[in-house]
Design a protein around this motif. Structure first.
Motif, PDB file in Angstrom:
ATOM      1  N   UNK A 118       1.064  -1.325   0.000  1.00  0.00           N
ATOM      2  CA  UNK A 118      -0.016  -0.112   0.001  1.00  0.00           C
ATOM      3  C   UNK A 118       0.862   1.410   0.027  1.00  0.00           C
ATOM      4  N   UNK A 119       1.906   1.140   0.786  1.00  0.00           N
ATOM      5  CA  UNK A 119       2.710   2.467   0.955  1.00  0.00           C
ATOM      6  C   UNK A 119       3.566   2.457  -0.121  1.00  0.00           C
ATOM      7  N   UNK A 120       4.074   1.605  -0.983  1.00  0.00           N
ATOM      8  CA  UNK A 120       5.030   1.719  -2.212  1.00  0.00           C
ATOM      9  C   UNK A 120       4.163   2.315  -3.446  1.00  0.00           C
ATOM     10  N   UNK A 121       2.889   1.510  -3.479  1.00  0.00           N
ATOM     11  CA  UNK A 121       2.034   1.633  -4.735  1.00  0.00           C
ATOM     12  C   UNK A 121       0.988   2.707  -4.649  1.00  0.00           C
ATOM     13  N   UNK A 122       0.726   3.272  -3.510  1.00  0.00           N
ATOM     14  CA  UNK A 122      -0.640   3.856  -3.428  1.00  0.00           C
ATOM     15  C   UNK A 122       0.104   5.330  -2.631  1.00  0.00           C
ATOM     16  N   UNK A 123       0.647   4.927  -1.544  1.00  0.00           N
ATOM     17  CA  UNK A 123       0.597   6.462  -0.819  1.00  0.00           C
ATOM     18  C   UNK A 123       1.901   7.044  -1.277  1.00  0.00           C
ATOM     19  N   UNK A 124       2.920   6.356  -1.551  1.00  0.00           N
ATOM     20  CA  UNK A 124       4.097   7.332  -2.221  1.00  0.00           C
ATOM     21  C   UNK A 124       3.662   8.235  -3.343  1.00  0.00           C
ATOM     22  N   UNK A 125       3.144   7.482  -4.564  1.00  0.00           N
ATOM     23  CA  UNK A 125       2.723   8.218  -5.721  1.00  0.00           C
ATOM     24  C   UNK A 125       1.793   9.353  -5.365  1.00  0.00           C
ATOM     25  N   UNK A 126       0.773   9.111  -4.322  1.00  0.00           N
ATOM     26  CA  UNK A 126      -0.313  10.106  -4.163  1.00  0.00           C
ATOM     27  C   UNK A 126       0.496  11.129  -3.147  1.00  0.00           C
ATOM     28  N   UNK A 127       1.544  10.974  -2.536  1.00  0.00           N
ATOM     29  CA  UNK A 127       1.935  12.177  -1.715  1.00  0.00           C
ATOM     30  C   UNK A 127       3.047  13.009  -2.363  1.00  0.00           C
ATOM     31  N   UNK A 128       3.275  12.852  -3.707  1.00  0.00           N
ATOM     32  CA  UNK A 128       4.319  13.474  -4.379  1.00  0.00           C
ATOM     33  C   UNK A 128       4.356  15.128  -4.019  1.00  0.00           C
ATOM     34  N   UNK A 129       3.161  15.643  -4.104  1.00  0.00           N
ATOM     35  CA  UNK A 129       3.347  17.258  -3.642  1.00  0.00           C
ATOM     36  C   UNK A 129       3.926  17.297  -2.290  1.00  0.00           C
ATOM     37  N   UNK A 130       3.626  16.535  -1.411  1.00  0.00           N
ATOM     38  CA  UNK A 130       4.151  16.804   0.105  1.00  0.00           C
ATOM     39  C   UNK A 130       5.703  16.441  -0.043  1.00  0.00           C
ATOM     40  N   UNK A 131       6.119  15.282  -0.732  1.00  0.00           N
ATOM     41  CA  UNK A 131       7.390  15.129  -0.848  1.00  0.00           C
ATOM     42  C   UNK A 131       8.115  16.129  -1.459  1.00  0.00           C
ATOM     43  N   UNK A 132       7.563  16.633  -2.706  1.00  0.00           N
ATOM     44  CA  UNK A 132       8.451  17.804  -3.298  1.00  0.00           C
ATOM     45  C   UNK A 132       8.377  18.983  -2.390  1.00  0.00           C
ATOM     46  N   UNK A 133       7.419  19.087  -1.560  1.00  0.00           N
ATOM     47  CA  UNK A 133       7.639  20.427  -0.641  1.00  0.00           C
ATOM     48  C   UNK A 133       8.583  20.315   0.335  1.00  0.00           C
ATOM     49  N   UNK A 134       8.486  18.949   0.818  1.00  0.00           N
ATOM     50  CA  UNK A 134       9.701  18.906   1.846  1.00  0.00           C
ATOM     51  C   UNK A 134      11.287  18.809   1.279  1.00  0.00           C
ATOM     52  N   UNK A 135      11.209  18.407   0.032  1.00  0.00           N
ATOM     53  CA  UNK A 135      12.615  18.407  -0.674  1.00  0.00           C
ATOM     54  C   UNK A 135      12.966  19.713  -0.957  1.00  0.00           C
ATOM     55  N   UNK A 136      12.194  20.653  -1.247  1.00  0.00           N
ATOM     56  CA  UNK A 136      12.731  22.023  -1.450  1.00  0.00           C
ATOM     57  C   UNK A 136      12.893  22.428  -0.216  1.00  0.00           C
TER      58      UNK A 136
END
Lengths: 335, 382
Positions: free
Chosen positions: B287-305
């Motif tokens: 669930x984490x790898x296939x669903x959550x990670x792709x859906x969380x892209x905006x938050x991942x990008x925010x933190x990365x910046x």
């Protein structure tokens, strides 16, 4: 090995290790330790589900405890001990604190930090609110906002250089290359001033740098809050004959008070930790010392870990009320 | 608000003007640095950067060519040439041969220097210097000119800062060092935090609320506290000062914000999707790898910046955990502070070095502003 190569390798190893850990530990749990089949399938599934969250959490919890929680305790311990020449340390009670409280530089740092605390969050929040309101309804508001937001991306050190040029002073009679002196000499007929070495007032010239950076942050958050205000409340006020100032101060500001407090406290924390700007621009000379730079001085210039840790604890103590308040609010929200 | 009421307020203009003033005020300091980085040391020292954008009148002391270049024309000895460097577009409005009367003559006039001959200077800098007897001495005649020079910019500073071998000026190494610090220090915390955030958002276990509270608390712990204990630890377990130490430190310091941001985002994802996947037999890992990670892209990008900007701009952590006495691993912020100390007057190098260091964050900022704003809105503790 070349550092860049080392960096690449670290990314590969780091990411690889993380993925291997998460994947491997989950596999181990499901396939070896508690396989969801056989006679104990039901019990195994339950047990696996109890353990699994901790597999997900372990690296983060480990890093957090080691890099943030443990240092708080260790700093507390260091602040009541003293290093013995040749290794080891001894317990000295509150001697370090007593020594620190006896130092004039410490009180100067405290005074300055308090001034920073009074001025910077207030001015940044007020300016942010002003810009957010002004740009709210104009067509080029987005561009204006992004330009005012820009200093957020600039490092404190970069900002220090930028503002040192603004404050630059040349001897009287020669052409001034700093904007501030050029205006002061050209328009107000004054003598060129060394803005950064004039005690007391130089603190404010340093604060300007942080206000310049933080206003963008305040603006972004407050602008979103202003957008979130229900349109009806504003409409009703206008129908009742409120002028734009009344609408702003009596209708809008009270509704976003919560956000204003959040912005205020967030900037307060930045201010408590302020280091780079002072370090790069004056290094605490000319009565501009602040706590974080005082601490750095003690730790790495005088090599006095006891007093350095004691001053770090003072910063921690000043942050604590906000920490408690944040945790309290976060818990309230979760319920 | 005025539009709603249907009246065009007189305030509108005031609003436009005040916003324009504020924006100008906010931009002015940065523009100053940017313009200065394209000027020579002389230009910076003699005039404010805001004057660099317009043609400028300045006084200069120039020399004619040396006497050994003279030619004989009949009975006359003549030196001819141009006072300015080739390619200059300066225009002389007045000139003189004595420091007391620097504007005694206009362009085209001839100055009679008695025994020393006669000097004629044209507006474009061409001159003719003639005498009845041969010129002597090694150096040419001094000429004081008041000239209007068009705006002039140079890339020399960037050449000096980026390409020179000079150890104190060169930012090239510091640039790559900064990059070496930044990239692993951005990627690794994201990965660790994402798993933890998923557990905190979507898994049920005792102590979850307590952990979330702890993360919120650690969010504001000043990293100043961590300096000595962690340096001791790093020295104790043999990591010492170096890249590994600084990567670990940045990972640790970045985690609370990462977990907080990602958890807040993941909690908001639709419950149905996750529960459907569970019913269909997907494991938490899947669930984490296939669903959550792709859906969380905006938050991942925010933190990365956030993390990128923070590690790129950081000075304190690098000073404590990275830079040893050899200075081989210096980063740009440190290099600039050094320049401020040793070469406080060399604005051309300082401005250029600072601009090189802030250019990368500025590009990231303008390219990914959307994510930065989103992250900020989610990250400020409500």
């Amino acid at each position: 090995m070349h550092p860049a190569l080392q960096g690449m390798l670290t990314i590969v190893i780091g990411v690889g290790a993380c993925i291997t850990y998460f994947w491997g530990s989950n596999q181990f749990l499901d396939k070896v330790l508690y396989p969801p089949k056989g006679p104990n399938a039901g019990r195994n599934i339950n047990r696996a589900n109890i353990i699994r969250p901790w597999l997900f959490l372990f690296p983060a919890v480990f890093a957090l405890s080691l890099y943030l929680a443990y240092p708080v305790v260790e700093t507390l311990r260091l602040s009541v001990t003293q290093r013995i020449p040749g290794g080891g340390s001894e317990f000295v009670g509150f001697d370090n604190y007593a020594q620190m409280f006896g130092e004039q530089k410490f009180w100067e740092a405290m005074r300055n930090n308090m001034m920073w605390l009074l001025v910077v969050p207030a001015v940044s929040t007020a300016m942010g609110l002003l810009v957010a309101q002004l740009t709210d309804r104009i067509r080029w508001g987005a561009i204006a906002k992004s330009l005012i937001f820009m200093p957020m991306a600039i490092s404190f050190v970069g900002a220090a250089v930028i503002w040192k040029l603004v404050y630059d002073a040349r001897p009287p009679g020669t052409e001034q290359i700093g904007v501030l002196n050029a205006i002061y000499v050209g328009l107000m007929d004054g003598e060129p001033q060394q803005w950064l070495t004039t005690p007391f007032w130089n603190n404010f010239f340093l604060m300007v740098v942080l206000v310049w950076i933080q206003t963008g942050f305040a603006m972004v958050i407050l602008s979103a809050a202003l957008r979130g205000i229900p349109e009806e409340t504003v409409e009703a006020a206008i129908v009742d004959g409120a002028n734009p100032f009344q609408v702003f101060f009596k209708i809008k500001v009270p509704q976003i008070m919560g956000t204003i407090v959040v912005v205020w406290t967030t900037i307060t924390i930045v201010v408590l930790k302020i280091f780079d700007i002072v370090f790069a621009m004056t290094n605490g000379q000319w009565e501009t010392q602040v706590l974080a730079n005082y601490m750095y001085d003690k730790l790495f210039r005088s090599n006095d870990w006891g007093v350095g840790s004691a001053s770090a604890m003072v910063i921690m103590l000043l942050v604590t009320p906000i920490l408690v308040w944040n945790v309290y609010n976060a818990r309230k929200e979760m319920r | 608000m005025d539009n709603i009421a249907g009246t065009k307020s007189s305030l509108t203009w005031a609003v436009h003007i005040s916003v324009a003033i504020l924006v100008a005020l906010w931009l002015f300091p940065t523009v100053g640095l940017f313009v200065s980085s394209f000027r020579t040391a002389d230009q910076i020292a003699t005039s404010g950067w805001w004057k660099a954008l317009f043609p400028q009148e300045q006084n200069e002391v120039l020399r004619t060519a040396a006497p050994d270049t003279q030619v004989q024309e009949g009975t006359l000895y003549v030196i001819e040439g141009n006072l300015f460097e080739t390619g200059s577009e300066s225009e002389i409005s007045a000139w003189g041969t004595s420091s007391r009367e620097i504007s005694a003559y206009g362009p085209g006039d001839t100055a009679d220097l008695g025994e020393d001959g006669r000097l004629t200077v044209m507006a474009d800098g061409n001159y003719r210097y003639e005498n009845d007897t041969a010129f002597e001495g090694r150096r040419g005649e001094r000429v004081f000119v008041t000239a209007t020079a068009p705006p002039e910019f140079t890339l020399d500073n960037y050449r000096q800062v980026l390409l020179s071998e000079d150890a104190t000026d060169s930012m090239a190494k510091a640039f790559f060092n900064t990059l070496t610090v930044t990239i692993p220090a951005t990627i690794i915390p994201i990965l660790i935090a994402a798993f933890a955030a998923y557990a905190l958002a979507w898994m049920d276990f005792p102590g979850r609320a307590l952990l979330i509270a702890a993360v919120v608390g650690l969010l504001v712990v000043p990293l100043q506290l961590a300096l000595i204990p962690l340096l001791k630890l790093h020295l104790g377990i043999g990591i010492g000062k170096g890249y590994l130490g600084v990567w670990l430190a940045h990972t640790g310091f970045g985690l609370p914000l990462a977990i907080y941001l990602l958890r807040n985002y993941m909690v908001g994802l639709p419950r149905d999707i996750i529960e459907n996947a569970r019913v269909d037999g997907a494991s938490d890992f899947q669930i984490f790898v296939k669903i959550i990670l792709p859906l969380s892209f905006p938050a991942l990008a925010s933190f990365a910046i956030f993390q990128f900007l923070w590690t790129w701009n950081d000075l304190l952590v690098a000073l404590v955990f990275l830079i040893d006495s050899t200075g081989e691993t210096t980063v740009m912020t440190r290099q600039i502070v050094e320049l401020l100390g040793t070469r406080g007057g060399n604005w051309e190098i300082l401005a250029t070095a600072a601009f090189v260091s802030i250019s990368v964050p500025l590009i990231v900022f303008f390219a990914m502003q959307k994510y930065l704003v989103r992250g900020m809105l989610a990250g400020s503790v409500k």
